[in-house]
Design an enzyme around this catalytic site. Structure first.
Site, PDB file in Angstrom:
ATOM      1  CB  SER A 123      -0.956  -0.046   1.192  1.00  0.00           C
ATOM      2  OG  SER A 123      -1.963   0.918   1.086  1.00  0.00           O
TER       3      SER A 123
ATOM      4  CG  ASP B  17      -6.356  -2.793  -3.819  1.00  0.00           C
ATOM      5  OD1 ASP B  17      -6.934  -1.805  -3.321  1.00  0.00           O
ATOM      6  OD2 ASP B  17      -5.116  -2.925  -3.816  1.00  0.00           O
TER       7      ASP B  17
ATOM      8  CG  HIS C   2      -5.771  -2.141  -0.020  1.00  0.00           C
ATOM      9  ND1 HIS C   2      -4.865  -1.994  -1.045  1.00  0.00           N
ATOM     10  CD2 HIS C   2      -5.301  -1.377   1.004  1.00  0.00           C
ATOM     11  CE1 HIS C   2      -3.902  -1.169  -0.677  1.00  0.00           C
ATOM     12  NE2 HIS C   2      -4.141  -0.795   0.571  1.00  0.00           N
TER      13      HIS C   2
END
Length: 301
Positions: free
Chosen positions: A162, A243, A275
């Protein structure tokens, strides 16, 4: 005393800003101490990299079966939207224990400064300081004995998820442009990376970075000239079908291929997943597959 303002000036995915300047994060950050994992034998400890600014890291050492054999090094950057989470969070601690055991690597998980106490670019500068601290052990005379005794600095990998994947990319660009003496960065692993593209998330990043260059800032939208100089031989990109960042992950891969970068790119997309699913459901089949692919990427000849 005057009571705090309840009027909201800005509201983002991770926090809100009141008109009196107060910032309220929506998700707390929990931390756990280092330990020795009873199942894998992986040891962990915390080290101080700098006191001004305050930068630290958690180191993970797998069970040593052959003291004469040097191990690859993984420099890991945690996610959390540049404002939450920690190298000391339970999810990241457990994930690094698993990676250290599965890949048989020494891992350095950087604890960088978070917004609002440390606005962007602190996360990038702190991570670069951590990478240079790690590299200072290349001659076997750095401050940490684990790295001095067991690390193979010809096999270094940078990784993150991320926001941490975004930071990890920037570290690889810096290695490519400035070098990292004594160290060979072989690979870059990007897990569910953030590279702009979502208006709300971009607005949050721009707010957290007072010195930003707008939505085309190279740190959130890497230009071809940065991609072309990535300081590694290969990249592994993990994406998750559900995601919201999957499209920018695909964009990054396409741009990397077109940039003139000479390395190899491997892409793995997990269907039906969201995610950073592997941090929330670490025992699921796809999470185990992610760790196995991560480890095999490091241990490929």
């Amino acid at each position: 005393m005057e009571s705090p303002s309840t009027e909201i000036a800005h509201k983002f995915a991770m926090f809100r800003v009141y008109k009196d300047g107060r910032i309220e994060k929506f998700i707390p950050t929990h931390k756990i101490p280092p330990s020795t994992d009873p199942t894998t034998g992986v040891q962990s400890k915390d080290v101080i990299i700098s006191t001004e600014p305050n930068i630290s890291a958690r180191l993970f050492l797998p069970k040593i079966h052959d003291p004469t054999r040097k191990l690859p090094v993984l420099f890991y950057v945690h996610g959390g939207g540049f404002c939450i989470e920690s190298a000391f969070s339970p999810g990241y601690h457990n994930h690094l224990v698993t990676l250290a055991a599965e890949a048989n690597v020494i891992a350095v998980s950087i604890e960088y400064g978070l917004f609002p106490d440390h606005p962007i670019p602190a996360c990038y500068e702190d991570s670069w300081a951590g990478l240079k601290w790690m590299a200072a052990h290349a001659e076997g005379n750095g401050p940490d004995p684990w790295l001095n005794d067991h690390a193979d600095f010809s096999k270094v990998y940078i990784a993150g998820d991320s926001a941490g994947a975004n930071i990890g990319h920037t570290m690889a660009v810096r290695v490519g442009s400035m070098g990292l003496p004594g160290v060979k960065v072989v690979g870059l692993v990007l897990v569910h990376a953030y590279f702009g593209g979502d208006e709300k998330d971009d607005a949050m990043w721009l707010y957290m970075c007072p010195t930003n260059k707008g939505s085309e800032d190279p740190r959130i939208k890497p230009p071809a000239e940065d991609l072309a100089i990535l300081g590694c031989e290969k990249v592994l990109m993990f994406m998750a079908e559900k995601d919201k960042f999957v499209r920018v992950g695909e964009w990054y891969c396409d741009e990397l291929k077109k940039s003139g970068w000479k390395g190899s790119l491997e892409i793995i997309k997990h269907l039906g997943e969201n995610h950073v699913f592997h941090l929330f459901n670490s025992d699921c089949e796809n999470a185990l597959h992610l760790v196995q692919k991560f480890a095999s990427f490091i241990n490929q000849a």
